[in-house]
Scaffold this motif. Structure first.
Motif, PDB file in Angstrom:
ATOM      1  N   ARG A  32     -16.333  -9.908 -16.687  1.00  0.00           N
ATOM      2  CA  ARG A  32     -17.008  -9.085 -17.700  1.00  0.00           C
ATOM      3  C   ARG A  32     -16.618  -9.603 -19.080  1.00  0.00           C
ATOM      4  O   ARG A  32     -15.462  -9.944 -19.303  1.00  0.00           O
ATOM      5  N   ILE A  33     -17.589  -9.643 -19.968  1.00  0.00           N
ATOM      6  CA  ILE A  33     -17.345 -10.022 -21.360  1.00  0.00           C
ATOM      7  C   ILE A  33     -17.632  -8.794 -22.205  1.00  0.00           C
ATOM      8  O   ILE A  33     -18.745  -8.277 -22.194  1.00  0.00           O
ATOM      9  N   ASN A  34     -16.627  -8.321 -22.930  1.00  0.00           N
ATOM     10  CA  ASN A  34     -16.742  -7.115 -23.752  1.00  0.00           C
ATOM     11  C   ASN A  34     -17.292  -5.949 -22.936  1.00  0.00           C
ATOM     12  O   ASN A  34     -18.183  -5.221 -23.363  1.00  0.00           O
ATOM     13  N   ASP A  35     -16.764  -5.784 -21.718  1.00  0.00           N
ATOM     14  CA  ASP A  35     -17.120  -4.711 -20.780  1.00  0.00           C
ATOM     15  C   ASP A  35     -18.574  -4.727 -20.329  1.00  0.00           C
ATOM     16  O   ASP A  35     -19.120  -3.697 -19.956  1.00  0.00           O
ATOM     17  N   ASP A  48     -14.015 -12.463 -28.309  1.00  0.00           N
ATOM     18  CA  ASP A  48     -14.507 -11.761 -27.128  1.00  0.00           C
ATOM     19  C   ASP A  48     -13.347 -11.384 -26.219  1.00  0.00           C
ATOM     20  O   ASP A  48     -12.339 -12.074 -26.141  1.00  0.00           O
ATOM     21  N   GLN A  49     -13.523 -10.263 -25.518  1.00  0.00           N
ATOM     22  CA  GLN A  49     -12.552  -9.860 -24.515  1.00  0.00           C
ATOM     23  C   GLN A  49     -13.151 -10.161 -23.145  1.00  0.00           C
ATOM     24  O   GLN A  49     -14.242  -9.711 -22.829  1.00  0.00           O
ATOM     25  N   VAL A  50     -12.424 -10.922 -22.342  1.00  0.00           N
ATOM     26  CA  VAL A  50     -12.893 -11.327 -21.019  1.00  0.00           C
ATOM     27  C   VAL A  50     -12.003 -10.673 -19.980  1.00  0.00           C
ATOM     28  O   VAL A  50     -10.775 -10.762 -20.050  1.00  0.00           O
ATOM     29  N   ARG A  51     -12.641  -9.995 -19.033  1.00  0.00           N
ATOM     30  CA  ARG A  51     -11.927  -9.371 -17.917  1.00  0.00           C
ATOM     31  C   ARG A  51     -12.379 -10.091 -16.658  1.00  0.00           C
ATOM     32  O   ARG A  51     -13.561 -10.068 -16.313  1.00  0.00           O
ATOM     33  N   ALA A  52     -11.455 -10.757 -15.976  1.00  0.00           N
ATOM     34  CA  ALA A  52     -11.799 -11.543 -14.796  1.00  0.00           C
ATOM     35  C   ALA A  52     -10.846 -11.200 -13.656  1.00  0.00           C
ATOM     36  O   ALA A  52      -9.634 -11.156 -13.850  1.00  0.00           O
ATOM     37  N   ARG A  53     -11.422 -10.942 -12.487  1.00  0.00           N
ATOM     38  CA  ARG A  53     -10.595 -10.712 -11.305  1.00  0.00           C
ATOM     39  C   ARG A  53     -10.407 -12.051 -10.619  1.00  0.00           C
ATOM     40  O   ARG A  53     -11.347 -12.633 -10.100  1.00  0.00           O
ATOM     41  N   VAL A  54      -9.181 -12.531 -10.652  1.00  0.00           N
ATOM     42  CA  VAL A  54      -8.841 -13.826 -10.074  1.00  0.00           C
ATOM     43  C   VAL A  54      -7.896 -13.558  -8.914  1.00  0.00           C
ATOM     44  O   VAL A  54      -6.784 -13.077  -9.116  1.00  0.00           O
ATOM     45  N   GLY A  55      -8.331 -13.862  -7.714  1.00  0.00           N
ATOM     46  CA  GLY A  55      -7.524 -13.553  -6.540  1.00  0.00           C
ATOM     47  C   GLY A  55      -7.457 -12.049  -6.374  1.00  0.00           C
ATOM     48  O   GLY A  55      -8.474 -11.371  -6.283  1.00  0.00           O
ATOM     49  N   ASP A  56      -6.259 -11.508  -6.370  1.00  0.00           N
ATOM     50  CA  ASP A  56      -6.112 -10.061  -6.240  1.00  0.00           C
ATOM     51  C   ASP A  56      -5.659  -9.398  -7.538  1.00  0.00           C
ATOM     52  O   ASP A  56      -5.365  -8.219  -7.565  1.00  0.00           O
ATOM     53  N   LYS A  57      -5.601 -10.177  -8.629  1.00  0.00           N
ATOM     54  CA  LYS A  57      -5.191  -9.635  -9.919  1.00  0.00           C
ATOM     55  C   LYS A  57      -6.357  -9.638 -10.895  1.00  0.00           C
ATOM     56  O   LYS A  57      -7.189 -10.531 -10.880  1.00  0.00           O
ATOM     57  N   THR A  58      -6.412  -8.640 -11.756  1.00  0.00           N
ATOM     58  CA  THR A  58      -7.400  -8.596 -12.826  1.00  0.00           C
ATOM     59  C   THR A  58      -6.719  -9.033 -14.110  1.00  0.00           C
ATOM     60  O   THR A  58      -5.726  -8.441 -14.528  1.00  0.00           O
ATOM     61  N   ILE A  60      -6.994  -9.682 -18.187  1.00  0.00           N
ATOM     62  CA  ILE A  60      -7.716  -9.296 -19.399  1.00  0.00           C
ATOM     63  C   ILE A  60      -7.218 -10.217 -20.503  1.00  0.00           C
ATOM     64  O   ILE A  60      -6.031 -10.201 -20.835  1.00  0.00           O
ATOM     65  N   VAL A  61      -8.119 -11.032 -21.031  1.00  0.00           N
ATOM     66  CA  VAL A  61      -7.730 -11.987 -22.060  1.00  0.00           C
ATOM     67  C   VAL A  61      -8.687 -11.897 -23.243  1.00  0.00           C
ATOM     68  O   VAL A  61      -9.842 -11.522 -23.097  1.00  0.00           O
ATOM     69  N   GLU A  62      -8.169 -12.232 -24.411  1.00  0.00           N
ATOM     70  CA  GLU A  62      -8.985 -12.293 -25.621  1.00  0.00           C
ATOM     71  C   GLU A  62      -9.142 -13.761 -25.990  1.00  0.00           C
ATOM     72  O   GLU A  62      -8.169 -14.512 -26.043  1.00  0.00           O
ATOM     73  N   VAL A  63     -10.371 -14.165 -26.245  1.00  0.00           N
ATOM     74  CA  VAL A  63     -10.673 -15.561 -26.569  1.00  0.00           C
ATOM     75  C   VAL A  63     -10.211 -15.837 -27.993  1.00  0.00           C
ATOM     76  O   VAL A  63     -10.615 -15.152 -28.935  1.00  0.00           O
ATOM     77  N   VAL A  64      -9.360 -16.844 -28.157  1.00  0.00           N
ATOM     78  CA  VAL A  64      -8.893 -17.254 -29.479  1.00  0.00           C
ATOM     79  C   VAL A  64      -9.609 -18.522 -29.900  1.00  0.00           C
ATOM     80  O   VAL A  64     -10.050 -18.645 -31.035  1.00  0.00           O
TER      81      VAL A  64
END
Length: 119
Positions: A32-35, A48-58, A60-64
């Motif tokens: 998800r990008i910005n929800d 932008d805020q990127v929320r990505a589920r990678v494996g079994d963890k979610t 949340i990162v902000e693009v710099v």
């Protein structure tokens, strides 16, 4: 280079191992990008805020910084700010290995002491 595709960016900053993995995550609705749900072709820009589920963890990162090519791990870490909350701390559980037999007198005292501290 103000924007790039989300699947390419996820791969470039090493959040996914391969670009096809990033595309599959987008296709599966795990990015998800910005929800807002993101297709693989969606673009990301700094801020932008990127929320990505990678494996079994979610994650949340902000693009710099936007990059398109895969770079070293040290450089990739400067391209985003990790906003993922720390995992909750779970209390240790007093357990013995299966098949260990009956606890000895010493082990019983240790278990009783541990259980009394829990409550």
């Amino acid at each position: 280079m103000e924007s790039t595709r989300i699947d390419r960016w996820l791969w470039a900053v090493r959040l996914t191992k391969t670009r096809p993995d990033a595309s599959q995550a987008c296709k599966g609705g795990h990015v998800r990008i910005n929800d807002k749900p993101a297709k693989a072709s969606a673009t990301v820009v700094p801020g932008d805020q990127v929320r990505a589920r990678v494996g079994d963890k979610t994650r949340i990162v902000e693009v710099v910084r936007v990059i398109q090519k895969r770079v070293g791990a040290a450089d990739a870490a400067t391209c985003f700010i990790d906003r993922t909350p720390p995992p909750p701390v779970e209390a240790p559980i007093a357990r013995r290995e299966r098949g260990a037999g009956r606890p000895t007198k010493r082990e019983r005292r240790v278990l009783d002491q541990f259980r009394s501290q829990q409550f």
